[in-house]
Design an enzyme around this catalytic site. Sequence first.
Site, PDB file in Angstrom:
ATOM      1  N   LYS A 181     -10.571 -18.246  18.572  1.00  0.00           N
ATOM      2  CA  LYS A 181     -11.646 -17.690  19.608  1.00  0.00           C
ATOM      3  C   LYS A 181     -12.703 -18.857  19.631  1.00  0.00           C
ATOM      4  CE  LYS A 181     -12.801 -14.512  16.611  1.00  0.00           C
ATOM      5  NZ  LYS A 181     -11.889 -14.575  15.588  1.00  0.00           N
ATOM      6  N   LYS A 183     -23.078 -14.762  20.025  1.00  0.00           N
ATOM      7  CA  LYS A 183     -22.295 -14.470  18.958  1.00  0.00           C
ATOM      8  C   LYS A 183     -22.897 -13.128  18.259  1.00  0.00           C
ATOM      9  CE  LYS A 183     -19.113 -15.363  15.398  1.00  0.00           C
ATOM     10  NZ  LYS A 183     -17.619 -15.505  15.795  1.00  0.00           N
ATOM     11  N   GLY A 197     -16.581 -12.226  19.564  1.00  0.00           N
ATOM     12  CA  GLY A 197     -16.550 -11.281  18.323  1.00  0.00           C
ATOM     13  C   GLY A 197     -16.368 -12.007  17.083  1.00  0.00           C
ATOM     14  N   GLY A 220      -4.353 -19.778  21.134  1.00  0.00           N
ATOM     15  CA  GLY A 220      -5.433 -20.794  20.686  1.00  0.00           C
ATOM     16  C   GLY A 220      -4.989 -22.130  20.191  1.00  0.00           C
ATOM     17  N   PRO A 273      -3.769 -26.987  23.162  1.00  0.00           N
ATOM     18  CA  PRO A 273      -2.791 -28.126  22.386  1.00  0.00           C
ATOM     19  C   PRO A 273      -3.253 -27.991  21.014  1.00  0.00           C
ATOM     20  CG  PRO A 273      -4.037 -29.376  24.121  1.00  0.00           C
ATOM     21  CD  PRO A 273      -4.347 -27.888  24.419  1.00  0.00           C
TER      22      PRO A 273
END
Length: 232
Positions: A14, A35, A106, A166, A196
Amino acid sequence: MVLFVTGTSTDVGKTVVTAALAALGLERGSVAVVKPGQTGVAADEPGDLAEVVRLAGPVSTHELVRYPSALSPAAAARLDGRPVLDPATLYELLLGLPDDLVLVEGAGGLLVRFDEDGLTLADMARALRARVLVVVGPHLGTLNHTALTLEALAHRGVGLEGLVLGSWPSHPGLAERSNLRDLEMLAARPLLGALPLGAPAAPDFRAVARASLAPQLGGSWDAKAFRARWDP
Ligand SMILES: Nc1ncnc2c1ncn2[C@@H]1O[C@H](COP(=O)(O)OP(=O)(O)O)[C@@H](O)[C@H]1O
Ligand SMILES: [Mg+2]
């Protein structure tokens, strides 16, 4: 525009995907990264927002609550004896930010609790009528986690921006390659990107971000070509 970033689990990428979105957003305007709840980090340690700044550059950052315990925000607040996130404060912040792009990362996955009443990132996105980007893994097991997350979003009437992988290995196995088609089937739309493996250590992170995120997210990644290359 406010975009929420969640994932199928913790450690799925994330923060790195948020940084990639921020890096591309900075090419078009100002970017804020929020955040709401940072866990597992002491007061004087760098959290996710520090990593976003390292990778993406000069974004404005906003962290609302922080807990040393590496738990869900609700459990960490309980154990560390600290206040929980006040959603009204978060909404006021998000609605007042002047930036062209606002990204909200999150904690853990979509239904992780921020307080004892069960406040989740899905509630926050629904309250603001914002869409959610879901960061997923490529490995065996991701289809169930992804299906559960998408079902939970749909159940709550929260809009899906799309799925981003991700971390995509340089030598994907059969499961990873086969999962591409099924992830797109679950989301009922093409993937929006694949970072990547090794992206956070790339010398030019912005170039990696551009090559790994779809035009919808400001990059030049081509879902069709990616699928054509890897679909078994
Ligand atoms: N594409 C990638 N290649 C290599 N390492 C990655 C990649 N994406 C994330 N990581 C690493 O995996 C760990 C978890 O990623 P992070 O973005 O912090 O996940 P989350 O925010 O979902 O917990 C971090 O150490 C990060 O540097
Ligand atoms: Mg993170």
